[in-house]
Design a protein around this motif. Sequence first.
Motif, PDB file in Angstrom:
ATOM      1  N   PRO A 289       7.922  11.183   7.190  1.00  0.00           N
ATOM      2  CA  PRO A 289       7.612  10.704   5.834  1.00  0.00           C
ATOM      3  C   PRO A 289       6.111  10.480   5.642  1.00  0.00           C
ATOM      4  O   PRO A 289       5.638  10.427   4.506  1.00  0.00           O
ATOM      5  N   LEU A 290       5.395  10.350   6.741  1.00  0.00           N
ATOM      6  CA  LEU A 290       3.966  10.043   6.758  1.00  0.00           C
ATOM      7  C   LEU A 290       3.722   8.664   6.131  1.00  0.00           C
ATOM      8  O   LEU A 290       4.538   8.229   5.342  1.00  0.00           O
ATOM      9  N   PRO A 291       2.661   7.944   6.412  1.00  0.00           N
ATOM     10  CA  PRO A 291       1.549   8.374   7.250  1.00  0.00           C
ATOM     11  C   PRO A 291       1.922   8.459   8.739  1.00  0.00           C
ATOM     12  O   PRO A 291       2.770   7.713   9.205  1.00  0.00           O
TER      13      PRO A 291
ATOM     14  N   ARG B  43       7.259  -0.446  -5.781  1.00  0.00           N
ATOM     15  CA  ARG B  43       7.268  -0.652  -4.326  1.00  0.00           C
ATOM     16  C   ARG B  43       6.987  -2.128  -4.078  1.00  0.00           C
ATOM     17  O   ARG B  43       6.100  -2.709  -4.703  1.00  0.00           O
TER      18      ARG B  43
ATOM     19  N   HIS C 121      14.285   3.600   0.769  1.00  0.00           N
ATOM     20  CA  HIS C 121      13.216   4.398   0.141  1.00  0.00           C
ATOM     21  C   HIS C 121      13.870   5.661  -0.422  1.00  0.00           C
ATOM     22  O   HIS C 121      13.689   6.761   0.085  1.00  0.00           O
TER      23      HIS C 121
ATOM     24  N   PRO D 131       0.803  -1.226   0.000  1.00  0.00           N
ATOM     25  CA  PRO D 131       0.000   0.000   0.000  1.00  0.00           C
ATOM     26  C   PRO D 131       0.838   1.280   0.000  1.00  0.00           C
ATOM     27  O   PRO D 131       1.945   1.317   0.522  1.00  0.00           O
ATOM     28  N   SER D 132       0.253   2.312  -0.578  1.00  0.00           N
ATOM     29  CA  SER D 132       0.903   3.629  -0.625  1.00  0.00           C
ATOM     30  C   SER D 132      -0.152   4.677  -0.949  1.00  0.00           C
ATOM     31  O   SER D 132      -1.056   4.415  -1.742  1.00  0.00           O
ATOM     32  N   THR D 133      -0.020   5.839  -0.352  1.00  0.00           N
ATOM     33  CA  THR D 133      -0.811   7.001  -0.791  1.00  0.00           C
ATOM     34  C   THR D 133       0.110   8.001  -1.467  1.00  0.00           C
ATOM     35  O   THR D 133      -0.016   8.287  -2.659  1.00  0.00           O
ATOM     36  N   ARG D 134       1.082   8.535  -0.711  1.00  0.00           N
ATOM     37  CA  ARG D 134       1.938   9.603  -1.204  1.00  0.00           C
ATOM     38  C   ARG D 134       2.819   9.185  -2.372  1.00  0.00           C
ATOM     39  O   ARG D 134       2.889   9.880  -3.387  1.00  0.00           O
ATOM     40  N   THR D 135       3.525   8.077  -2.207  1.00  0.00           N
ATOM     41  CA  THR D 135       4.562   7.758  -3.198  1.00  0.00           C
ATOM     42  C   THR D 135       3.922   7.446  -4.551  1.00  0.00           C
ATOM     43  O   THR D 135       4.310   7.996  -5.584  1.00  0.00           O
TER      44      THR D 135
ATOM     45  N   GLN E 213      11.933   8.933  -1.159  1.00  0.00           N
ATOM     46  CA  GLN E 213      11.569   9.694   0.044  1.00  0.00           C
ATOM     47  C   GLN E 213      12.783  10.508   0.498  1.00  0.00           C
ATOM     48  O   GLN E 213      12.657  11.651   0.938  1.00  0.00           O
TER      49      GLN E 213
END
Length: 362
Positions: free
Chosen positions: A263-265, A101, A129, A48-52, A132
């Motif tokens: 880096p979030l989340p 990823r 990463h 899972p990823s949102t930002r990247t 990032q």
Amino acid sequence: MRHLIDPTDLTVKEIDEILALAEDIIAHRAKYSEALKGKKLATLFYEPSTRTRLSFTSAMLELGGQVIGFSDANSSSAFKGETVADTVRVIRCFADIIAMRHYKEGAPLVASQYAGIPVINAGDGSHAHPTQTLTDLLTIKREKGHFDNLTIGFCGDLKFGRTVHSLIKALSRYTGIKVILISPEELRLPDYMLHEMADNSNLEFREVRTMEEVMPELDVLYMTRVQKERFLDDEEFDRVKDSFVLDPEKLLTAKKDMIILHPLPRINEITRSVDNDPRAAYFRQVENGKFVRMALIYTLMKWADENKPFEHTPVFNEEYVMSDELRCPNHSCISTTEDVDHIFRKGSDGVCRCAYCEAKAK
Ligand code: CP
């Protein structure tokens, strides 16, 4: 063919050029709007990823290119057992560049051996990463103006936090950097990182157990989430999950111009009440991620056209050995689940480490 698998695949000069390009993109967005017209990025996200993922997508679209890919391994033929090597040999027929990823450490390195197009590591397990890291570096550059002589506190899950591993590697090439590692004993930085840091006379570092004792020293506080998904034992996660919570009271002794990165989340390690503090740079950091990924994709595509070789740390140079006797003991490493060459690198401490994940060989 140039790839970005580890931050040290780029020289300091190349990193500086990518950051400068990102700043030019920020200043002149329209100039780059058709820079990669007709090119395709494949985002292969097995985790899972949102930002990247979305910042890669947005970056490619803003360069005038197109994006294909998957955001869940179970919707790809990986679900049926297809290997990373075969997958990327297929993807090269459809795309010009890959961002991958993977939950297995070393998977993007394997991909880079077979893809024939540039591969970008968008996060591999607990290992690395690098995009990032570029995001973090651009944020530090824009917020602080320089990298040299900064004191940076890394707080939280330093064991599984791949963003921490990559950023420390990148920063260790600048001068006068002081790193303070703030974690519980269970979440200390992996051994291979501690060895590398001890070997590096450029870098000063120490380990502490509370953020309060070092807060007044810090120029940058890099907070991290405890990575629940990497724990094999729920009880161990429960023991450490609330180790560090940054709140306005803890910031009372911090420098007025310190910046807080993450880096979030985020889960609970930074309270919502910190968000309005001007030192909280973590949402500005997210936006920088899109611009630096635009600069990276643009650069790797240009290098692919020019057939530019590595200038620094070739992925498999003479320091690496292929071995039928040595094995990687790390169950999260791609070499323990896929049929890959078993490759190791002998470090300055005399220890052979897996080329895919840097675990000590057995
Ligand atoms: N920072 C980061 O990698 O976020 P995502 O997991 O949402 O991509």
